[in-house]
Design a protein around this motif. Structure first.
Motif, PDB file in Angstrom:
ATOM      1  N   HIS B 122       0.861  -1.179   0.000  1.00  0.00           N
ATOM      2  CA  HIS B 122       0.000   0.000   0.000  1.00  0.00           C
ATOM      3  C   HIS B 122       0.903   1.238   0.000  1.00  0.00           C
ATOM      4  CE1 HIS B 122      -2.608   2.899   2.539  1.00  0.00           C
ATOM      5  NE2 HIS B 122      -2.898   3.043   1.261  1.00  0.00           N
ATOM      6  N   GLU B 146     -11.878  -4.652  -6.068  1.00  0.00           N
ATOM      7  CA  GLU B 146     -13.107  -4.160  -5.433  1.00  0.00           C
ATOM      8  C   GLU B 146     -12.995  -4.139  -3.910  1.00  0.00           C
ATOM      9  OE1 GLU B 146     -16.215  -6.494  -7.283  1.00  0.00           O
ATOM     10  OE2 GLU B 146     -15.783  -5.429  -9.164  1.00  0.00           O
ATOM     11  N   ALA B 149     -10.566  -1.339  -2.923  1.00  0.00           N
ATOM     12  CA  ALA B 149     -11.158  -0.023  -3.207  1.00  0.00           C
ATOM     13  C   ALA B 149     -12.165   0.328  -2.117  1.00  0.00           C
ATOM     14  CB  ALA B 149     -11.814  -0.027  -4.580  1.00  0.00           C
ATOM     15  N   LYS B 150     -12.912  -0.676  -1.669  1.00  0.00           N
ATOM     16  CA  LYS B 150     -13.901  -0.472  -0.607  1.00  0.00           C
ATOM     17  C   LYS B 150     -13.189  -0.131   0.708  1.00  0.00           C
ATOM     18  CE  LYS B 150     -18.027  -2.860   0.901  1.00  0.00           C
ATOM     19  NZ  LYS B 150     -18.633  -4.178   0.994  1.00  0.00           N
ATOM     20  N   LYS B 151     -12.100  -0.832   0.953  1.00  0.00           N
ATOM     21  CA  LYS B 151     -11.372  -0.623   2.204  1.00  0.00           C
ATOM     22  C   LYS B 151     -10.785   0.788   2.278  1.00  0.00           C
ATOM     23  CE  LYS B 151      -7.432  -2.311   4.835  1.00  0.00           C
ATOM     24  NZ  LYS B 151      -6.467  -3.363   5.054  1.00  0.00           N
ATOM     25  N   TYR B 152     -10.170   1.240   1.194  1.00  0.00           N
ATOM     26  CA  TYR B 152      -9.474   2.532   1.248  1.00  0.00           C
ATOM     27  C   TYR B 152     -10.363   3.716   0.883  1.00  0.00           C
ATOM     28  CZ  TYR B 152      -5.217  -0.064   2.101  1.00  0.00           C
ATOM     29  OH  TYR B 152      -4.271  -0.870   2.671  1.00  0.00           O
ATOM     30  N   GLN B 153     -11.508   3.439   0.270  1.00  0.00           N
ATOM     31  CA  GLN B 153     -12.471   4.507  -0.029  1.00  0.00           C
ATOM     32  C   GLN B 153     -11.834   5.684  -0.766  1.00  0.00           C
ATOM     33  OE1 GLN B 153     -15.967   4.702   0.643  1.00  0.00           O
ATOM     34  NE2 GLN B 153     -15.655   2.505   0.830  1.00  0.00           N
ATOM     35  N   ASP B 154     -10.935   5.372  -1.689  1.00  0.00           N
ATOM     36  CA  ASP B 154     -10.319   6.435  -2.473  1.00  0.00           C
ATOM     37  C   ASP B 154     -10.468   6.087  -3.953  1.00  0.00           C
ATOM     38  OD1 ASP B 154      -8.744   8.222  -3.822  1.00  0.00           O
ATOM     39  OD2 ASP B 154      -7.087   8.140  -2.382  1.00  0.00           O
ATOM     40  N   PRO B 155     -11.379   6.773  -4.647  1.00  0.00           N
ATOM     41  CA  PRO B 155     -11.639   6.402  -6.049  1.00  0.00           C
ATOM     42  C   PRO B 155     -10.427   6.584  -6.956  1.00  0.00           C
ATOM     43  CG  PRO B 155     -12.759   8.449  -5.484  1.00  0.00           C
ATOM     44  CD  PRO B 155     -12.195   7.911  -4.211  1.00  0.00           C
ATOM     45  N   ARG B 203      -1.500   5.435  -4.550  1.00  0.00           N
ATOM     46  CA  ARG B 203      -2.172   6.736  -4.688  1.00  0.00           C
ATOM     47  C   ARG B 203      -1.092   7.807  -4.587  1.00  0.00           C
ATOM     48  NH1 ARG B 203      -4.383  10.699  -6.098  1.00  0.00           N
ATOM     49  NH2 ARG B 203      -6.057  11.799  -5.039  1.00  0.00           N
TER      50      ARG B 203
END
Ligand code: SF4
Lengths: 83, 606
Positions: B122, B146, B149-155, B203
């Motif tokens: 990460h 998926e 993406a749900k865990k980090y909530q950063d599109p 990111r």
């Protein structure tokens, strides 16, 4: 006589009006050269293409010498790359 | 300065993560991405080490133009020793991951060692952590993305990782990013699997600087204006090639038994755009990678009534569709003319993380083994593996992805598969890597390019297309292949895509972008050529040290001895033995294909 010509890829945009999707029949006089036949397809000079006549590639310098025969099949391919 | 001047080094054996300065001397000599990553790999590992051992390293490398405004500037390369080939692997991908890694501040991410337990990485700028992956190990690429993406909530978080194929060490497992873009070739995903690293979540919030922003943007606009044929590429994508090679007679069909496929018109751009008898149209739209102004990607849907997805609604959505290479490998190579079946097998490749070219090539080889009776239904688990069987294609693709049943044999790749069943000559590979979608008999230059490619058979290491479509005579081929291998190595190292080269850009357009973005003077053709050659020769040196040599610069017997059956190359075999000595000489290599000391000295590789 009518000669079947197929234009692949983006070349098909240069088919004469009334052609099917990528094919057209072009009428050629008896004894007409391949060059004369190709001149009837309005492909701009800056669009290169490869000519396949009855499964064989024809070099540009021979277009004028080759006489078109009844039932000949002409295919024009854009020389794209990659993919 | 277009480089971030930083690398991130992650050691999975001891759990350390360190940010180090980029070696700028190497950046000046090898540019970035493919070239720079190869230099680090060459200096840091023993090329003779096992590709699936802790000694191998895997490098994610961006180029100086990755993450800039230059069109197609989203590319990154995965460099490692290939699990499929035992040669240097450098697999290029688009999508949005590369740009994000660069924005996080890194030119290169070097992963070394191996983890005892499954982990993922990460990265958020300088914050880097190795995380437990027990919840995502065993999941597909899509499920993994998926869940995280749900865990980090950063599109804007991007992912590059493996599916079950990488975990089970499928020899041609790939690294998939952004769900359907992949660093596809040579088994780079199996190397990730052997290190037990599932994915990289990244990111980045930093920008990418360049030497002179004003001058750079001016050149970006100028070269964009020079792009032509974009509409064709966005409408038809690379699939436009199918009609060209089929018409020319260079579309490998049924494991290269033929060079023309009678079902090509069911897989070509028109088939993709034309509604079928149920009113279903395969293509939904086109897609583009980061910063791309072409958008050659295919976003497609499978007919929901098709046998492959009937009662499987999870496959009814739109996803990455058939490109030319996929349509060949999962279509003509297997004699399959069912666009939905090929699209489904392509989805499976993205979902489980497999290179579709090698999967298709391996299935095609298995179909030929089945055809000649070397294997039968008792070997395949009851699957009638006949050429043309769309059902068999779909079944085997899923088994290979999951590493189950006869899929385990298919996951070995066609070379190991054909050796296992006693017919090594039926493997259409070079250095163990399956052919791309061009036959080396009607395209003699491509034959030479396959044989000499440092990463095994590949259509993207050289650019012999124009010359090959012009003539089947071999005069001049060695020079075209040598020159273009060098040029492509430079382009690949810039962080840009090769495809603008098919849409009107010349080498000078790439070079002027590099020159405007990077420090020091990149304006000369000479430096561009020398840099490309230096990269090509460095890759060659890696392979020589890995134990590969002239014996590996060859082609399967079929291409060397069985004449092409139809088309422009009818009656021809590939005249590799005539072209190879000239090629070596032009490269400044000896008769065994080893760069001479003068060549190494000239390139600063001595
Ligand atoms: S041309 Fe295609 S592959 Fe290349 S960057 Fe654009 S969309 Fe991606």
């Amino acid at each position: 006589m009518d000669i079947s010509v197929t234009l692949f890829g983006g070349l098909r945009h240069f088919l004469p009006a009334g052609s099917s999707f990528n094919k057209c029949n072009i009428s050629a006089a008896d004894g007409a050269s391949l060059e004369a036949l190709l001149q009837q397809i309005p492909i701009p000079a800056n669009k290169p293409y490869i000519v396949i006549l009855n499964d064989e590639k024809v070099s540009r310098e021979n277009y004028a010498e080759i006489t078109i025969q009844e039932k000949d099949e002409v295919v024009l391919l854009p020389p794209i790359k990659g993919g | 300065m277009a480089w971030q001047q930083q690398i991130l080094r992650v050691n999975l054996s001891n759990g350390s993560c360190a940010i180090e300065p980029l070696n700028m001397e190497w950046a000046e000599a090898f540019l970035g991405s493919r070239g720079l990553g190869s230099k680090y790999l060459f200096e840091e590992m023993d090329p003779a080490a096992d590709a699936l051992s802790a000694e191998n390293k895997i490098i994610f490398a961006t180029g100086p133009l990755t993450g800039t405004m230059a069109s197609t500037g989203g590319r990154y390369t995965v460099i490692t020793k290939g699990a499929l080939t035992g040669a240097i692997a450098c697999s290029n991908s688009g999508g949005k991951f590369g740009g994000e890694l660069k924005m996080a501040g890194y030119d290169l991410l070097i992963i070394e060692g191996e983890s005892e337990k499954p982990v993922y990485l990460h990265i958020e700028d300088e914050k880097v952590e190795i995380c437990d992956a027990s919840e995502i190990w065993g999941k597909t690429v899509w499920e993994t993305e998926e869940l995280l993406a749900k865990k980090y909530q950063d599109p804007l978080m991007r992912f590059a990782g493996i599916g079950q194929a990488g975990e089970t060490l499928c020899r041609y497992a790939c690294v998939v990013n952004d769900k359907h873009r992949a660093a596809g070739r040579s088994g780079v995903g199996a190397v990730m699997g052997s290190k037990k690293i599932k994915t990289i979540a990244v990111r980045g919030t930093k920008g990418v600087r360049n030497k002179d922003p004003k001058a750079f943007y001016k050149i970006v606009n100028e070269v964009n204006a020079r792009m032509t044929d974009r509409d064709e590429m966005s409408r038809d994508g690379t699939l436009a090639m199918m009609d060209v090679t089929n018409g020319f007679g260079s579309l490998p069909t049924r494991n290269n038994r033929s060079v023309r496929f009678e079902g090509a018109n069911k897989l070509n751009p028109e088939a993709m755009h034309t509604p079928n008898e149920n009113g279903h149209t395969n293509i939904v739209t086109n897609g583009a990678c980061f910063g791309c102004t072409i958008g050659c990607g295919r976003i497609c849907k499978i007919d929901p009534t098709h046998f492959s997805v009937k009662d499987r609604p999870e496959y009814h959505g739109a996803s990455g569709g058939l490109e030319y290479e996929t349509a060949y490998a999962l279509g003509s190579a297997c004699g399959v003319d069912d666009i939905d079946a090929a699209t489904f097998a392509g989805f499976i490749c993205n979902e489980y993380g497999m290179d579709p070219i090698s999967l298709g090539g391996s299935i095609a080889a298995a179909m030929e083994l089945f055809d000649i009776g070397a294997i039968d239904e008792s070997t395949t688990g009851g699957i009638k593996l006949e050429f043309g069987s769309a059902e068999a294609l779909c079944q085997i693709a899923e088994l290979a992805g999951k590493g189950e049943g006869f899929g385990v044999d298919i996951a070995m790749g066609s070379k190991r598969l054909c050796e296992k069943y006693g017919h090594p000559d039926l493997s259409m590979t070079v250095k163990g890597q399956e052919f791309a979608a061009y036959d080396g008999r009607s395209m003699q230059g491509m034959g030479l390019a396959y044989a000499t490619s440092n990463r095994g058979a590949c259509h993207l290491r050289a650019d012999p297309y124009g010359h090959d479509f012009e003539t089947t005579e071999i005069e001049g081929k060695a020079e075209v292949v040598r020159d273009s291998q060098r040029d492509v190595a430079f382009l690949d190292s810039s962080g840009l895509c090769l495809f603008p080269g098919g849409c009107g850009w010349g080498l000078e357009d790439y070079r002027s972008l590099v020159d405007a973005a990077c420090e020091s003077d990149w304006s000369s053709d000479e430096r561009m050529r020398e840099t490309g050659e230096r990269i090509w020769v460095l890759e060659k040196l890696f392979n020589l040290r890995a134990g590969l040599g002239k014996k590996d610069d060859t082609l399967p017997k079929r291409i060397l001895e069985e004449p092409a059956d139809v088309g422009t190359g009818k009656g021809l075999v590939c005249r590799l033995d005539e072209m190879l000595p000239e090629y070596y000489e032009l490269c400044g290599w000896d008769a065994e294909g080893v760069p001479t000391s003068e060549t190494l000295q000239r390139l600063g590789l001595d």
